[in-house]
Design an enzyme around this catalytic site. Structure first.
Site, PDB file in Angstrom:
ATOM      1  N   ILE A 136     -10.071  47.119  47.153  1.00  0.00           N
ATOM      2  CA  ILE A 136      -9.991  48.513  48.011  1.00  0.00           C
ATOM      3  C   ILE A 136     -11.453  48.644  47.866  1.00  0.00           C
ATOM      4  O   ILE A 136     -12.314  48.193  47.272  1.00  0.00           O
ATOM      5  CB  ILE A 136      -9.174  49.914  47.016  1.00  0.00           C
ATOM      6  CG1 ILE A 136      -9.642  49.963  45.820  1.00  0.00           C
ATOM      7  CG2 ILE A 136      -7.599  49.315  47.416  1.00  0.00           C
ATOM      8  CD1 ILE A 136      -9.117  51.030  45.224  1.00  0.00           C
ATOM      9  N   ASP A 137     -11.712  49.584  49.182  1.00  0.00           N
ATOM     10  CA  ASP A 137     -13.054  49.718  49.564  1.00  0.00           C
ATOM     11  C   ASP A 137     -14.170  50.568  48.472  1.00  0.00           C
ATOM     12  O   ASP A 137     -13.487  51.261  47.754  1.00  0.00           O
ATOM     13  CB  ASP A 137     -13.267  50.413  50.759  1.00  0.00           C
ATOM     14  CG  ASP A 137     -12.772  49.456  51.936  1.00  0.00           C
ATOM     15  OD1 ASP A 137     -12.831  48.505  52.026  1.00  0.00           O
ATOM     16  OD2 ASP A 137     -12.302  50.184  53.069  1.00  0.00           O
ATOM     17  N   LYS A 138     -15.106  50.403  48.510  1.00  0.00           N
ATOM     18  CA  LYS A 138     -16.105  51.186  47.354  1.00  0.00           C
ATOM     19  C   LYS A 138     -15.747  52.726  47.352  1.00  0.00           C
ATOM     20  O   LYS A 138     -15.623  53.111  46.179  1.00  0.00           O
ATOM     21  CB  LYS A 138     -17.671  50.992  47.881  1.00  0.00           C
ATOM     22  CG  LYS A 138     -18.507  51.755  47.026  1.00  0.00           C
ATOM     23  CD  LYS A 138     -19.804  51.601  47.773  1.00  0.00           C
ATOM     24  CE  LYS A 138     -20.905  52.364  46.885  1.00  0.00           C
ATOM     25  NZ  LYS A 138     -22.197  52.674  47.636  1.00  0.00           N
TER      26      LYS A 138
END
Length: 302
Positions: A136-138
């Site tokens: 999942i994105d930062k």
């Protein structure tokens, strides 16, 4: 690896950094500009600048430098472990934490924290991504499953590919969505105008996102999104595509948004079959405080 390209008439006048990203879509403009600066890319054997406009019959040669090996070190970073056994770990990743090391983020990542937490992570994705089955994105918070051995990794990856996992997200998006339910089915690939971003493009990979409206506010909507596929930035790209970009999204959203540090997106639910026992595992975590604060803010404004 050595590459060679002779400029055709139709490519005449293009910036050289843009042309190379068209020839090699895996390369970013920044990478190409660094190759040019470091003398790895030449035109007719001579160095040029990144804004050089190519001419017909130009002979372009470039060597892709070997990436410097990353030394991945264990770091004593707190982890919110939701579940753990000898085969896998489920963690609640905080907003702002990168999942695995890269040249831009060599440390402080979830992988660095996991290496300190346990010795046994699967090696299927190599030294920089041990145990990482999905990302999942930062600036997206929430649930992530990590494999401790190769058997678990293979099983979890197959479940993702076969769409037998359950992944639900909460998001706050701009605008008031007129429909209670919806499905976005639109292919996602690299943005032809910006190679650092993703977009709905004809040549992209199939992508399907289902959404349900949880609550309507003035100028915003609280939604649940269910992933059927797992493309890079999928929810962020799909919601922008239907003109309801995520609040706080620095890449795909409007500049004026809610005062949240990154996109208002949280991986709330994760369900899968245990790779050894085949038992159905079902996990839920509440959104972080900053997400809840944004919900309260839009409620007050409404």
């Amino acid at each position: 690896m050595s590459n060679h390209y002779q400029v055709s008439e139709q490519d005449t006048g293009k910036r050289i950094d843009k042309l190379i990203t068209e020839i090699d879509p895996s390369a970013s403009r920044t990478q190409v500009q660094n190759w040019i600066k470091d003398g790895h890319l030449l035109v007719g054997g001579e160095q040029v600048k990144s804004n050089y406009k190519v001419q017909e019959n130009d002979e372009i040669t470039w060597e892709i430098p070997e990436p410097e090996p990353l030394k991945i070190e264990a770091e004593d970073i707190p982890l919110d472990v939701v579940y753990e056994d000898k085969d896998l770990i489920v963690v609640n990743k905080p907003r702002g934490m990168v999942v695995h090391p890269s040249s831009g983020h060599p440390n402080g990542t979830l992988v660095n924290a996991l290496l300190h937490h346990c010795d046994d992570l699967s090696g299927i994705n190599g030294v920089t991504r041990p145990g990482i089955v999905h990302r999942i994105d930062k600036d997206t918070s929430g649930l992530l499953m990590v494999a401790k051995n190769d058997h678990a990794h293979q099983s979890l990856a197959e479940q993702l590919a076969n769409k037998t996992t359950d992944r639900k997200y909460e998001a706050i998006v701009h605008g008031e969505i007129a429909h209670e339910y919806g499905t976005i089915e639109a292919p996602i690939g690299r943005d032809n105008k910006d190679r650092q971003s993703m977009a709905v493009v004809e040549e992209g990979k199939p992508a399907v996102t289902h959404f349900k409206v949880l609550e309507l506010f003035k100028d915003f909507t609280h939604v649940e999104c269910v992933l059927e596929t797992g493309r890079t930035h999928q929810i962020r790209v799909h919601m922008k595509y239907i003109n309801h970009p995520l609040a706080g999204d620095p890449k795909y959203g409007p500049r004026k948004s809610l005062p949240i540090n990154g996109q208002a997106l949280h991986a709330r639910t994760l369900a899968f079959n245990h790779p050894v026992t085949n038992e159905r595992m079902d996990f839920h975590v509440e959104p972080p405080d900053d997400f809840k604060e944004m919900l309260e803010l839009v409620k007050k404004r409404s």
